[in-house]
Design an enzyme around this catalytic site. Structure first.
Site, PDB file in Angstrom:
ATOM      1  N   HIS A 104      43.907  17.543 -13.886  1.00  0.00           N
ATOM      2  CA  HIS A 104      44.678  16.927 -12.790  1.00  0.00           C
ATOM      3  C   HIS A 104      45.968  16.250 -13.248  1.00  0.00           C
ATOM      4  O   HIS A 104      46.492  15.399 -12.542  1.00  0.00           O
ATOM      5  CB  HIS A 104      43.780  15.940 -12.017  1.00  0.00           C
ATOM      6  CG  HIS A 104      42.619  16.618 -11.347  1.00  0.00           C
ATOM      7  ND1 HIS A 104      41.487  15.952 -10.928  1.00  0.00           N
ATOM      8  CD2 HIS A 104      42.433  17.923 -11.020  1.00  0.00           C
ATOM      9  CE1 HIS A 104      40.653  16.843 -10.374  1.00  0.00           C
ATOM     10  NE2 HIS A 104      41.191  18.024 -10.430  1.00  0.00           N
ATOM     11  N   THR A 176      31.469  11.946 -13.022  1.00  0.00           N
ATOM     12  CA  THR A 176      32.168  12.586 -11.900  1.00  0.00           C
ATOM     13  C   THR A 176      31.208  12.811 -10.748  1.00  0.00           C
ATOM     14  O   THR A 176      30.052  13.178 -10.970  1.00  0.00           O
ATOM     15  CB  THR A 176      32.840  13.919 -12.308  1.00  0.00           C
ATOM     16  OG1 THR A 176      33.288  14.601 -11.119  1.00  0.00           O
ATOM     17  CG2 THR A 176      31.929  14.841 -13.095  1.00  0.00           C
TER      18      THR A 176
END
Ligand code: APR
Length: 234
Positions: A104, A176
């Protein structure tokens, strides 16, 4: 040496003092995601977005890698370690991990607003340059933009990540919520023969038929436990 591939998320850095996104009081509670993490938000109010990432960058100078990051770096003595991270901080690198794939983007980098992925315009900032201003330009003359993959944008590193995941002997998911694709889909590329571990203090919902060894602990404690388990697998 066996190939150990990690998929890390915001929980990896929580114990360093960086908030996660979706836990109560997380970043997306405080800042509307559509305003600060989409291309539309950026075109509407670039100043707000630039300030948001300036703040995130400033925070980097105040935090340190935690024991979890350190143990991961130490695994390199025993395994071929690849860290695939959704995090935009640099704590894996600062702890000593040498192969880190940022799905990201990276807070420490900026790019062109016109062509964000053009490597010619991607630049690493020195800490004294962390505060980007409106009017600071990339080499193509466009406003310097944070080198962050926003919602709705392609994830160019996913292909590289898949190639590593397909070779994994051991796959570790840590910190996550597995809500965001394509990152969460990486689990589908893990060979059937590989062992899969998941470290998270909370229950993580995962759609899979394969067996996963869950360590329901925070990153540092969970990594200590996993390191003990892995010492038998060298
Ligand atoms: N140690 C390990 N995990 C933790 C800890 C901790 N101390 N504290 C919280 N967690 C876990 C939470 O239980 C949760 O499962 O970390 C996870 C964080 O989930 P999210 O906030 O959804 O973060 P992440 O999965 O990394 O988000 C993915 O979404 O908004 C985007 O681009 C952003 O990269 C991010 C992506």
């Amino acid at each position: 040496m066996k190939n150990l591939v990690v998929l890390s998320g915001a929980g990896m850095s929580a114990e360093s003092g960086i908030s996660t996104f979706r836990d109560a009081g997380g970043l997306w509670d405080k800042y509307p995601v559509e305003k600060v993490a989409t291309p539309e938000g950026y075109s509407r109010d670039p100043q707000l977005v630039i300030n948001f990432y300036n703040e995130r960058r400033k925070q980097l100078t105040r935090v340190e890698p935690n024991r979890g990051h350190e143990l991961m770096a130490e695994w390199e003595k025993e395994f071929n370690v690849t860290v695939i991270t959704q995090n935009v901080d640099n704590l894996h690198e600062r702890a000593g991990s040498s192969c880190v794939i940022h799905l990201h983007g990276e807070l420490t980098k900026v790019c062109s607003s016109r062509e964000p992925q053009n490597p010619q315009y991607i630049k690493e900032l020195e800490p004294q340059e962390y505060e980007v201003k409106m009017g600071d330009c990339a080499a193509d003359g466009s406003q310097l933009r944070p080198f962050i993959v926003w919602f709705g944008e392609a994830v160019p590193q996913i292909e590289t990540a898949i190639r590593y995941v397909e070779q994994a002997d051991i796959f570790v998911i840590i910190g996550t919520s597995m809500n965001v694709y394509p990152a969460a889909g990486l689990l589908n590329y893990v060979p059937r023969s590989a062992q899969v571990y998941l470290i998270d203090p909370n229950k993580v919902q995962i759609q899979t038929s394969r067996s996963i060894h869950v360590i329901q602990k925070g990153a540092s404690e969970g990594m200590e436990e996993l390191s003990r388990l892995l010492s038998g697998l060298r």
